[in-house]
Design an enzyme around this catalytic site. Structure first.
Site, PDB file in Angstrom:
ATOM      1  N   GLU A  70       0.827  -1.208   0.000  1.00  0.00           N
ATOM      2  CA  GLU A  70       0.000   0.000   0.000  1.00  0.00           C
ATOM      3  C   GLU A  70       0.863   1.261   0.000  1.00  0.00           C
ATOM      4  OE1 GLU A  70      -3.095   0.655  -0.413  1.00  0.00           O
ATOM      5  OE2 GLU A  70      -3.999  -1.318  -0.304  1.00  0.00           O
TER       6      GLU A  70
ATOM      7  N   GLU B  79       2.348   1.621  -3.499  1.00  0.00           N
ATOM      8  CA  GLU B  79       1.338   1.993  -4.496  1.00  0.00           C
ATOM      9  C   GLU B  79       0.862   3.426  -4.321  1.00  0.00           C
ATOM     10  OE1 GLU B  79      -0.889  -2.366  -5.097  1.00  0.00           O
ATOM     11  OE2 GLU B  79      -1.984  -0.670  -4.260  1.00  0.00           O
ATOM     12  N   GLU B  80       0.605   3.810  -3.081  1.00  0.00           N
ATOM     13  CA  GLU B  80      -0.008   5.127  -2.852  1.00  0.00           C
ATOM     14  C   GLU B  80       0.997   6.259  -2.918  1.00  0.00           C
ATOM     15  OE1 GLU B  80      -2.446   5.338   0.646  1.00  0.00           O
ATOM     16  OE2 GLU B  80      -4.001   4.088  -0.242  1.00  0.00           O
TER      17      GLU B  80
END
Lengths: 313, 313
Positions: free
Chosen positions: A165, A168-169
């Site tokens: 996460e 990705e973010e």
């Protein structure tokens, strides 16, 4: 409650002409999940199901599991007419069940009850926290900076989910270090419960460039730690304050939370993630002779950690 | 990933004659879940669904959620014919979804992914562990003594589940003290993952009489701690050895694991269970002024714990 997941090879039941075929489970039940073969029409299925139910009752089966793929979606109404309830569904099938005994309560295990989420606490060397602003959802338009969060995907460890996460973010590469807190809550999406892990990640060495995920976010930045803790949205809420107390202790080097290791279960070749505290941690590692991999801690890191937290074993 | 469970009041969408009605969600989607009113027949439903899908596309909706109760099970085939997939199901309904945009990937959140289980480590004053033998499941007939275990029920905290399972299976009254370890594993029943909490419970004061749950067990007893650790089934398996290292440290008073508190979230009046370690624990408690209830630890117990584990804040 004795249903234990991760069971066991089902046993094929002896076939009988004109009836639906199934596989016995470990709990005197039958799993009917092969619709490659006829009956073809929904009406034929309904007939076969009626006859099968009578035969299954005679044989003393308890729970019947009926797995209908999307290609047999027109059977679903007939299964319900025959007394089946829904149990769970995934994208390409729905599972229905019925409990045959009339002299004891339904002992079939419930459907999956929880989604699991992660929030990642990532500090840089300037004591700044990695934070994001979300484009949709309940915080949309509120200007709240929060740690990157997300749902654990099917088959993913919480440690992996946190690393994914964050990457990705925000484009930031960081590795699992410790679990700082866990929150369990109920009555979420579609009545399910939520298990949320607050995880500390350690930045990987080298330069880090922020890259915002445009799809989901409207902001990403490094925020001074004290400014983050002072955000009005969280500063007034006891649950967040307690989580922040764990983050603060971690930032100060006085709290390491739980470590993680992948360990052999001894069932098949499976290795499962185990999270546990410092005292047991060192004892376990010593006994193992280090044969299992530490997650997110190299030897030096693990050694340094030993001084910071608990552990008088 | 920005879908955050526990959202938000849906907004009613403006009704249009002859079309299915729904409520907008926070993600530009529509939830269609009211089948109290007509259309009545499956064919009429199929027509209404076709027209509705066209209107929903024009309006720019993204995800459509179609919740069909068992009373409308004969609609299911028509929904699949119209392009819907299964998303999840509970006993009395199945939820189907379709993703309308053609220019971006399906962003609908996944179904609940985990079941959550607990195992309870209960010691008596003679350093004996509370153990059971199960009647069915993968350990049936193997003569293995294990700690009482079970699945967390819908809406239940792991702390409550551990207390309930011990009482149900053995008649022993004990209260949550600390989480010793957690194990996450994948590929269990119906492809779901499993989160298993090993929890230490403290016996309640007064006499305790063993009462075996006849339905699920063939044995219950108190077993000397070292005998329990030496059981061949577990002694050879790294994951179990590591869990036992945590149990041993706990029994020796050198490891307290994670505490639990119910804390206000600040969203509605909800209080959620939070589990966290010692250092943050004391800091949080001091800040709170003790307004939230400790779980399973009276004031004296919490004080004594402070000496045993970590915590130089």
């Amino acid at each position: 409650m004795s249903w234990s997941a991760g069971d066991a090879a089902p046993q094929p039941a002896a076939p009988q002409a004109g009836l639906l075929q199934g596989h016995e489970d470990n709990y005197d039940g039958l799993i009917v999940d092969d619709f490659e073969a006829p009956p073809g029409t929904a009406a034929e299925f309904a007939d076969a199901l009626q006859g099968s139910l009578a035969a299954w009752r005679d044989k003393g089966y308890r729970g019947i599991w009926l797995k209908l793929p999307t290609t047999r979606a027109h059977y679903v109404g007939h299964a319900v007419d025959a007394g089946f309830d829904f149990h769970h569904a995934e994208q390409d099938y729905v599972m229905l069940t019925t409990w045959l005994p009339t002299d004891c309560e339904n002992k079939l295990p419930p459907n999956a009850s929880h989604q699991v989420g992660v929030g990642a606490f990532v500090l840089n060397e300037r004591r700044e926290v990695l934070v994001v602003q979300e484009k949709s959802g309940p915080l949309r338009g509120k200007g709240v900076w929060k740690m990157p969060t997300g749902l654990v995907q099917q088959g993913e460890d919480v440690t992996e989910a946190a690393e994914r996460e964050v990457l990705e973010e925000t484009g930031v590469r960081a590795r699992f270090d410790a679990v700082l807190a866990m929150r369990q809550a109920h009555g979420f999406a579609w009545g399910k419960s939520d298990m949320f892990f607050v995880v500390a990640l350690k930045l990987e060495p080298g330069p880090q460039v922020l890259q915002m995920q445009e799809d989901e976010l409207v902001g990403v930045r490094w925020m001074p730690l004290e400014e983050y803790f002072a955000e009005p949205f969280t500063a007034a809420r006891p649950l967040f304050k307690q989580i922040h107390a764990a983050c603060r202790a971690y930032a100060n080097g006085t709290y390491r939370g739980l470590h993680g290791r992948k360990l052999e279960t001894g069932f098949s070749a499976r290795q499962d993630l185990l999270l546990f505290g410092e005292a047991a941690d060192r004892a376990g590692a010593d006994e193992e002779g280090g044969q299992d991999a530490w997650i997110g801690l190299d030897a030096a890191g693990a050694g340094a950690a030993g001084g910071g937290a608990a552990g008088n074993t």
